[in-house]
Scaffold this motif. Structure first.
Motif, mmCIF file in Angstrom:
data_model
loop_
_atom_site.group_PDB
_atom_site.id
_atom_site.type_symbol
_atom_site.label_atom_id
_atom_site.label_comp_id
_atom_site.label_asym_id
_atom_site.label_seq_id
_atom_site.Cartn_x
_atom_site.Cartn_y
_atom_site.Cartn_z
ATOM 1 N N PHE A 62 -12.562 -26.694 -13.737
ATOM 2 C CA PHE A 62 -12.125 -25.524 -12.978
ATOM 3 C C PHE A 62 -11.603 -25.938 -11.609
ATOM 4 C CE2 PHE A 62 -13.001 -22.256 -9.795
ATOM 5 C CZ PHE A 62 -12.310 -21.172 -10.325
ATOM 6 N N LEU A 63 -12.361 -26.757 -10.910
ATOM 7 C CA LEU A 63 -11.964 -27.183 -9.566
ATOM 8 C C LEU A 63 -10.715 -28.059 -9.594
ATOM 9 C CD1 LEU A 63 -15.518 -27.922 -8.111
ATOM 10 C CD2 LEU A 63 -13.996 -26.034 -7.483
ATOM 11 N N GLY A 64 -10.445 -28.671 -10.730
ATOM 12 C CA GLY A 64 -9.229 -29.454 -10.875
ATOM 13 C C GLY A 64 -8.001 -28.611 -11.166
ATOM 14 N N GLU A 65 -8.208 -27.366 -11.591
ATOM 15 C CA GLU A 65 -7.100 -26.485 -11.958
ATOM 16 C C GLU A 65 -6.766 -25.456 -10.881
ATOM 17 O OE1 GLU A 65 -8.501 -24.702 -15.541
ATOM 18 O OE2 GLU A 65 -7.877 -26.354 -16.829
ATOM 19 N N ILE A 66 -7.767 -25.071 -10.095
ATOM 20 C CA ILE A 66 -7.610 -23.944 -9.175
ATOM 21 C C ILE A 66 -7.696 -24.395 -7.713
ATOM 22 C CG2 ILE A 66 -8.495 -21.663 -8.524
ATOM 23 C CD1 ILE A 66 -7.436 -21.815 -11.403
ATOM 24 N N ASN A 67 -6.704 -24.003 -6.916
ATOM 25 C CA ASN A 67 -6.734 -24.257 -5.474
ATOM 26 C C ASN A 67 -7.720 -23.317 -4.798
ATOM 27 O OD1 ASN A 67 -4.759 -26.325 -4.672
ATOM 28 N ND2 ASN A 67 -3.257 -24.943 -5.604
ATOM 29 N N ILE A 68 -8.528 -23.820 -3.890
ATOM 30 C CA ILE A 68 -9.411 -22.986 -3.072
ATOM 31 C C ILE A 68 -9.087 -23.275 -1.610
ATOM 32 C CG2 ILE A 68 -11.788 -22.408 -2.463
ATOM 33 C CD1 ILE A 68 -12.662 -23.392 -5.205
ATOM 34 N N ASP A 69 -8.585 -22.273 -0.916
ATOM 35 C CA ASP A 69 -8.167 -22.441 0.470
ATOM 36 C C ASP A 69 -8.924 -21.477 1.377
ATOM 37 O OD1 ASP A 69 -6.073 -24.408 0.056
ATOM 38 O OD2 ASP A 69 -4.956 -22.794 -0.918
ATOM 39 N N GLY A 70 -9.377 -21.967 2.516
ATOM 40 C CA GLY A 70 -10.058 -21.127 3.486
ATOM 41 C C GLY A 70 -9.115 -20.659 4.573
ATOM 42 N N VAL A 71 -9.254 -19.412 4.980
ATOM 43 C CA VAL A 71 -8.487 -18.856 6.096
ATOM 44 C C VAL A 71 -9.464 -18.617 7.244
ATOM 45 C CG1 VAL A 71 -7.075 -16.929 6.901
ATOM 46 C CG2 VAL A 71 -6.826 -17.759 4.555
ATOM 47 N N ASN A 96 -13.882 -24.504 -23.995
ATOM 48 C CA ASN A 96 -12.522 -24.843 -23.533
ATOM 49 C C ASN A 96 -11.802 -23.668 -22.871
ATOM 50 O OD1 ASN A 96 -12.780 -27.462 -24.736
ATOM 51 N ND2 ASN A 96 -12.280 -26.554 -26.729
ATOM 52 N N TRP A 97 -12.525 -22.886 -22.096
ATOM 53 C CA TRP A 97 -11.898 -21.750 -21.434
ATOM 54 C C TRP A 97 -11.126 -22.192 -20.197
ATOM 55 C CZ3 TRP A 97 -11.017 -16.777 -22.589
ATOM 56 C CH2 TRP A 97 -10.513 -15.976 -21.566
ATOM 57 N N SER A 98 -9.945 -21.584 -19.986
ATOM 58 C CA SER A 98 -9.157 -21.832 -18.782
ATOM 59 C C SER A 98 -8.627 -20.504 -18.269
ATOM 60 C CB SER A 98 -7.982 -22.771 -19.104
ATOM 61 O OG SER A 98 -7.209 -23.025 -17.963
ATOM 62 N N TYR A 99 -8.733 -20.297 -16.963
ATOM 63 C CA TYR A 99 -8.249 -19.045 -16.365
ATOM 64 C C TYR A 99 -6.738 -19.138 -16.170
ATOM 65 C CZ TYR A 99 -12.959 -17.298 -15.394
ATOM 66 O OH TYR A 99 -14.244 -16.817 -15.520
ATOM 67 N N ASN A 100 -5.997 -18.778 -17.212
ATOM 68 C CA ASN A 100 -4.536 -18.854 -17.145
ATOM 69 C C ASN A 100 -3.937 -17.806 -16.214
ATOM 70 O OD1 ASN A 100 -4.452 -20.974 -19.044
ATOM 71 N ND2 ASN A 100 -4.575 -19.517 -20.744
ATOM 72 N N ASN A 101 -4.718 -16.766 -15.873
ATOM 73 C CA ASN A 101 -4.210 -15.727 -14.984
ATOM 74 C C ASN A 101 -4.699 -15.913 -13.546
ATOM 75 O OD1 ASN A 101 -6.852 -15.146 -15.617
ATOM 76 N ND2 ASN A 101 -6.506 -12.986 -16.147
ATOM 77 N N LEU A 102 -5.058 -17.160 -13.206
ATOM 78 C CA LEU A 102 -5.495 -17.474 -11.840
ATOM 79 C C LEU A 102 -4.957 -18.848 -11.440
ATOM 80 C CD1 LEU A 102 -7.397 -16.691 -9.415
ATOM 81 C CD2 LEU A 102 -9.152 -18.062 -10.549
ATOM 82 N N SER A 103 -4.376 -18.913 -10.245
ATOM 83 C CA SER A 103 -3.887 -20.202 -9.750
ATOM 84 C C SER A 103 -4.560 -20.619 -8.456
ATOM 85 C CB SER A 103 -2.362 -20.151 -9.537
ATOM 86 O OG SER A 103 -2.027 -19.164 -8.569
ATOM 87 N N GLY A 104 -5.056 -19.651 -7.692
ATOM 88 C CA GLY A 104 -5.663 -20.003 -6.419
ATOM 89 C C GLY A 104 -6.650 -18.969 -5.919
ATOM 90 N N LYS A 138 -2.081 -13.609 -9.478
ATOM 91 C CA LYS A 138 -2.748 -14.866 -9.854
ATOM 92 C C LYS A 138 -3.559 -15.473 -8.703
ATOM 93 C CE LYS A 138 -0.116 -16.394 -13.849
ATOM 94 N NZ LYS A 138 0.455 -17.565 -14.546
ATOM 95 N N GLN A 139 -3.842 -14.640 -7.692
ATOM 96 C CA GLN A 139 -4.678 -15.089 -6.590
ATOM 97 C C GLN A 139 -5.941 -14.221 -6.547
ATOM 98 O OE1 GLN A 139 -3.820 -17.676 -4.223
ATOM 99 N NE2 GLN A 139 -2.271 -18.068 -5.789
ATOM 100 N N MET A 140 -7.020 -14.799 -6.074
ATOM 101 C CA MET A 140 -8.248 -14.048 -5.835
ATOM 102 C C MET A 140 -8.609 -14.219 -4.365
ATOM 103 S SD MET A 140 -12.056 -14.565 -7.541
ATOM 104 C CE MET A 140 -11.515 -14.184 -9.210
ATOM 105 N N ILE A 141 -9.028 -13.140 -3.737
ATOM 106 C CA ILE A 141 -9.445 -13.200 -2.340
ATOM 107 C C ILE A 141 -10.934 -12.881 -2.272
ATOM 108 C CG2 ILE A 141 -9.100 -12.323 -0.003
ATOM 109 C CD1 ILE A 141 -6.381 -11.699 -2.518
ATOM 110 N N LEU A 142 -11.699 -13.753 -1.632
ATOM 111 C CA LEU A 142 -13.140 -13.571 -1.542
ATOM 112 C C LEU A 142 -13.620 -13.723 -0.111
ATOM 113 C CD1 LEU A 142 -14.309 -15.754 -4.584
ATOM 114 C CD2 LEU A 142 -14.389 -13.263 -4.467
ATOM 115 N N SER A 143 -14.666 -13.007 0.221
ATOM 116 C CA SER A 143 -15.344 -13.169 1.501
ATOM 117 C C SER A 143 -16.378 -14.281 1.378
ATOM 118 C CB SER A 143 -16.031 -11.851 1.890
ATOM 119 O OG SER A 143 -17.120 -12.081 2.762
ATOM 120 N N LYS A 144 -16.327 -15.243 2.299
ATOM 121 C CA LYS A 144 -17.299 -16.338 2.272
ATOM 122 C C LYS A 144 -18.719 -15.799 2.406
ATOM 123 C CE LYS A 144 -18.288 -20.811 4.416
ATOM 124 N NZ LYS A 144 -17.760 -21.847 5.329
#
Length: 258
Positions: A62-71, A96-104, A138-144
């Motif tokens: 998962f961590l190899g497929e999805i970018n995680i960026d902090g603002v 073998n699940w992959s979140y194809n509808n998420l990029s970051g 394809k982005q998710m926004i989360l509160s730390k």
């Protein structure tokens, strides 16, 4: 000739940008992450040793497929661990699940408003997490703050990042409508709708222990009930046996509540 050179240069630039911006794969699971998982993620702690190994492998994928960026916030190891765990927990029953509808994933330091603003000057900062649309598709926004709180309280029924990943699963059939057709057979859609509407009515009549937000729409009911299912499986099974059976079927996780 000049256009050919420009085209080749652009292709090289795009390839270079993709290489630079893509997630940096973690080849080996850091040893200290296991202790952090045991301490902070009850779902992982309750797994057998072989299943824990599978969980760790899927976290790395998962961590190899999805970018995680902090603002305006630093993404620490614990944040990566908790976000990846939130992604794996709902789909651990699938191989073998992959979140194809998420990029970051974009992480804000605290709650934010509908315009994705979070400074002290901005009003109506009540959102803990959301699945992006439009230019944030394809982005998710989360509160730390919400990420940390989701795993620090092990007696509640609330987990914001799991909630948002369930929305992504709901969206797999094309619509975020609370009807997980991608995971349930057609013969179960009718019974699921009936159970869902009955419980939503109880929620809105203050006759359910599922939190109020679950009564606002079908999509939110599915996500809120799923939070409860993963956070407090034994209690959920006791209080809502039929819903428990349906979500166990949906997520293919018969071990929940055992």
């Amino acid at each position: 000739m000049i256009y050919t050179i420009i085209f080749i240069a652009l292709v090289i630039l795009v390839i270079y940008a993709f290489y630079v911006m893509r997630p940096k794969k973690i080849e080996i699971f850091p040893k200290h992450w296991h202790d952090l998982l045991v301490k902070n993620v009850l779902f992982y702690k309750n797994l057998s040793a072989p299943d824990q190994a599978i969980f760790r492998k899927r976290m790395l994928l998962f961590l190899g497929e999805i970018n995680i960026d902090g603002v305006n916030t630093i993404i620490e190891d614990l944040d990566k661990i908790l976000i990846a765990s939130s992604a794996i927990i709902p789909v651990f029953g699938f191989s073998n699940w992959s979140y194809n509808n998420l990029s970051g994933i974009i992480v804000y330091p605290d709650t934010f408003n509908a315009d994705l603003q979070f400074s002290d000057k901005d009003e109506n900062k009540k959102i803990l997490g959301m699945v992006g649309t439009g230019r944030f598709e394809k982005q998710m926004i989360l509160s730390k703050k919400a990420i940390r709180l989701a795993f620090s309280n092990k007696t509640d029924k609330h987990n914001t990042p799991v909630h948002e990943f369930v929305h992504l699963l709901d969206k797999m059939d094309g619509e975020t409508d609370g009807v997980p057709e991608f995971f349930l057979g057609k013969e179960y859609i009718g019974p699921w709708l009936e159970l869902m509407h009955e419980e939503m009515e109880r929620i809105n009549n203050d006759a359910s222990d599922i939190r109020k937000y679950g009564g606002t729409s079908q999509a939110e009911f599915f996500a809120v009930a799923s939070e409860y299912f993963f956070e407090r499986p034994k209690l959920f099974k006791q209080k809502h046996p039929e819903l428990f059976k349906m979500l166990s079927l949906c997520f293919q996780q018969p071990k929940q509540g055992s």
